[in-house]
Design a protein around this motif. Sequence first.
Motif, PDB file in Angstrom:
ATOM      1  N   ASP A  23       0.686  -1.139  -0.041  1.00  0.00           N
ATOM      2  CA  ASP A  23      -0.225   0.155   0.331  1.00  0.00           C
ATOM      3  C   ASP A  23       0.652   1.148   0.202  1.00  0.00           C
ATOM      4  OD1 ASP A  23      -2.946  -0.343  -0.280  1.00  0.00           O
ATOM      5  OD2 ASP A  23      -3.034  -1.438   1.923  1.00  0.00           O
ATOM      6  N   LEU A  24       1.876   1.441   0.715  1.00  0.00           N
ATOM      7  CA  LEU A  24       3.082   2.664   1.019  1.00  0.00           C
ATOM      8  C   LEU A  24       3.878   2.790  -0.743  1.00  0.00           C
ATOM      9  CD1 LEU A  24       4.368   1.755   4.169  1.00  0.00           C
ATOM     10  CD2 LEU A  24       3.163   4.054   3.510  1.00  0.00           C
ATOM     11  N   HIS A  25       3.428   1.729  -1.432  1.00  0.00           N
ATOM     12  CA  HIS A  25       4.240   1.349  -3.128  1.00  0.00           C
ATOM     13  C   HIS A  25       3.466   2.430  -4.123  1.00  0.00           C
ATOM     14  CE1 HIS A  25       6.448  -0.179  -6.045  1.00  0.00           C
ATOM     15  NE2 HIS A  25       6.488   1.049  -6.108  1.00  0.00           N
ATOM     16  N   ALA A  26       2.055   2.031  -3.562  1.00  0.00           N
ATOM     17  CA  ALA A  26       0.627   2.112  -4.939  1.00  0.00           C
ATOM     18  C   ALA A  26       0.827   3.583  -3.824  1.00  0.00           C
ATOM     19  CB  ALA A  26      -0.375   1.305  -4.004  1.00  0.00           C
ATOM     20  N   PHE A  80       1.032  12.407  -0.768  1.00  0.00           N
ATOM     21  CA  PHE A  80       1.053  11.004  -0.230  1.00  0.00           C
ATOM     22  C   PHE A  80      -0.052  10.272   0.680  1.00  0.00           C
ATOM     23  CE2 PHE A  80       3.339   7.175   2.582  1.00  0.00           C
ATOM     24  CZ  PHE A  80       3.269   6.477   1.268  1.00  0.00           C
ATOM     25  N   LEU A  81      -0.247  10.960   1.993  1.00  0.00           N
ATOM     26  CA  LEU A  81      -0.971  10.676   2.708  1.00  0.00           C
ATOM     27  C   LEU A  81      -2.072  10.932   2.725  1.00  0.00           C
ATOM     28  CD1 LEU A  81       0.116  12.569   5.860  1.00  0.00           C
ATOM     29  CD2 LEU A  81       0.162  10.041   5.793  1.00  0.00           C
ATOM     30  N   ARG A  82      -2.651  11.975   1.175  1.00  0.00           N
ATOM     31  CA  ARG A  82      -4.327  11.696   0.156  1.00  0.00           C
ATOM     32  C   ARG A  82      -3.953  10.665  -0.434  1.00  0.00           C
ATOM     33  NH1 ARG A  82      -3.345  15.182  -2.975  1.00  0.00           N
ATOM     34  NH2 ARG A  82      -4.164  16.692  -1.583  1.00  0.00           N
ATOM     35  N   SER A  83      -3.499  10.166  -0.975  1.00  0.00           N
ATOM     36  CA  SER A  83      -3.343   8.394  -1.427  1.00  0.00           C
ATOM     37  C   SER A  83      -3.330   7.265  -0.630  1.00  0.00           C
ATOM     38  CB  SER A  83      -2.548   8.873  -2.806  1.00  0.00           C
ATOM     39  OG  SER A  83      -2.205   9.370  -3.318  1.00  0.00           O
ATOM     40  N   TYR A  84      -1.909   7.481   0.036  1.00  0.00           N
ATOM     41  CA  TYR A  84      -2.211   6.208   1.145  1.00  0.00           C
ATOM     42  C   TYR A  84      -3.901   6.197   2.283  1.00  0.00           C
ATOM     43  CZ  TYR A  84      -0.689   3.313   4.599  1.00  0.00           C
ATOM     44  OH  TYR A  84      -0.974   2.269   5.676  1.00  0.00           O
ATOM     45  N   ASN A  85      -4.382   7.465   2.722  1.00  0.00           N
ATOM     46  CA  ASN A  85      -5.202   7.496   3.272  1.00  0.00           C
ATOM     47  C   ASN A  85      -6.299   6.994   2.445  1.00  0.00           C
ATOM     48  OD1 ASN A  85      -3.779   7.992   5.967  1.00  0.00           O
ATOM     49  ND2 ASN A  85      -4.937   9.998   5.348  1.00  0.00           N
TER      50      ASN A  85
END
Length: 227
Positions: A23-26, A80-85
């Motif tokens: 998920d972090l890579h995505a 990054f946080l927007r995508s990760y969350n």
Amino acid sequence: MEVPGVKAVVFDLDGTLVDSAPDLHAAALAMLAADSLPPITFAQTRSFIGNGVPTLVARIMAAVGLPEDPDRHADMVTAFLRSYNAAPDNLTTLYPGALRTLQQLEALGCPMALCTNKPEAPARAILDSFDLSRFLPVVIGGDTLAVKKPDPAPLRAALDGLGVESCLYVGDSEVDAATAQASGQPFALYSEGYRKSPVEQIPHQHLFDHFDALPGIVETALRLPAA
């Protein structure tokens, strides 16, 4: 090192209880694509994990050749946080045996907490998604305090939240080992996580490669009765 009176277990999250690297890579790929930047590999992302999202993003920026720029870094952390969350793919998985181990420790009456460099909100979301919050009522994230691991303050805050003075800290990395050392707590190293160094170079009192071994370590280190 055994610490008399230890009555709790505190866990790291990424690379310890869960494998969140996919998920972090995505999220990293989405962040880079949104800025028309080249992608990084999964192996690169995995190697960058361990010191919190701001450091992860800084390492990604360096990997794609971006110069240090505090404003751009802040914008990319937000992206990054927007995508990760959003976590559309839900690629994060529990390590084998982790849930069963938490159930066994709960049956032993062992208080448990989480101390991670991941921001608190996504850390809690992961716990909720796997129904682990019931085992880990105290959560200290990378943004809960003004400092992160390996500063000892986050681990001490977890202990304060549990109302105990000492614990077995369980983690997978050099950062976790340094946190345990700085806090004066024994450390159990999970060897299948995101460590960057050979096992023998990481200070630890206990070592395991599958969660089935952890309850026995806990019974020994914390001097709890056998189940």
